[in-house]
Design a protein around this motif. Sequence first.
Motif, PDB file in Angstrom:
ATOM      1  N   GLU A 194      32.332  29.617  38.792  1.00  0.00           N
ATOM      2  CA  GLU A 194      33.763  29.663  38.588  1.00  0.00           C
ATOM      3  C   GLU A 194      34.047  29.135  37.188  1.00  0.00           C
ATOM      4  N   LEU A 195      34.652  29.976  36.367  1.00  0.00           N
ATOM      5  CA  LEU A 195      34.963  29.599  34.998  1.00  0.00           C
ATOM      6  C   LEU A 195      36.458  29.353  34.874  1.00  0.00           C
ATOM      7  N   ASP A 196      36.816  28.124  34.568  1.00  0.00           N
ATOM      8  CA  ASP A 196      38.216  27.756  34.383  1.00  0.00           C
ATOM      9  C   ASP A 196      38.494  27.773  32.885  1.00  0.00           C
ATOM     10  N   LEU A 197      39.299  28.727  32.449  1.00  0.00           N
ATOM     11  CA  LEU A 197      39.581  28.921  31.025  1.00  0.00           C
ATOM     12  C   LEU A 197      40.815  28.174  30.563  1.00  0.00           C
ATOM     13  N   ARG A 198      41.497  27.542  31.505  1.00  0.00           N
ATOM     14  CA  ARG A 198      42.747  26.854  31.151  1.00  0.00           C
ATOM     15  C   ARG A 198      42.440  25.599  30.353  1.00  0.00           C
TER      16      ARG A 198
END
Length: 189
Positions: free
Chosen positions: A184-188
Motif C-alpha cells: 500500500e503506497l500512501d502518496l499523501r
Amino acid sequence: MLATPTGLEFRVTAPPGGWTVESVLELPDEERARNVVELVDGVLHVSPLARLEHQRLVGRLWGQLSPGAAPRYEVLPGANLVLGNRNDRLLIPDLVVSTAPGLEGVSLTEKQVLLVAEIESPSTRVQDRIFKKALYAEALIPYYLLVDPEQEAATVYALSDGDYLPHAKSEGGVLELAEPFPAELDLRA
C-alpha cells in the motif's frame, strides 16, 4: 563541459570512442554526486539531483514497498540500471525492485529488475511519461510505477506485448497493489 538544466556546469571530457556505460561509471565521484548522469544511445543526459521533497517521497515509497517485496525482492533507491547488451544505455530510476536481493556491484541489468519507479517533477514529466517509459518497455521490465506527487497520484503499468498497460491506479492518494507483490503506497504528503 555540459550545462545542466539549472545552468550548473558539468565538466567532463568525452572519452576516445564516445561514451559507454563503463566510462560513465568511471566519472569522478564529485561530478556524479552533484548530478544525475544517465546515458541513452551513447548520449549523456545530465540533470541536477532531485529536490528534498522528491527524496523524502523516494524514502517513503521505499519504506512502503520493502515489506511486501522482501525476502524475494529488494527495493533499491537510485540504482544504476544498464539496459540491453549495447553498452550505451544507463538509467537511474528513483526506485528499482531487484529480483537479485543482496547483489553486489555498481549496477543492475534489466534481467535483474521486476519494477522500476519514476517520480515526476516539472523538469522530468515528459521524460518519465514518454521517453523512460518507452526505454523500460523496450528492455522488457515487467512493471513501471509512475508517481505524480503534485496530484498525489500513481499508476502501475504492466508489460503486455512489449508495451505498458495500466495495471493499478491510486485513489484518494493511496495505491493498493496486489501485483507484483502486496503493498500500500500512501502518496499523501
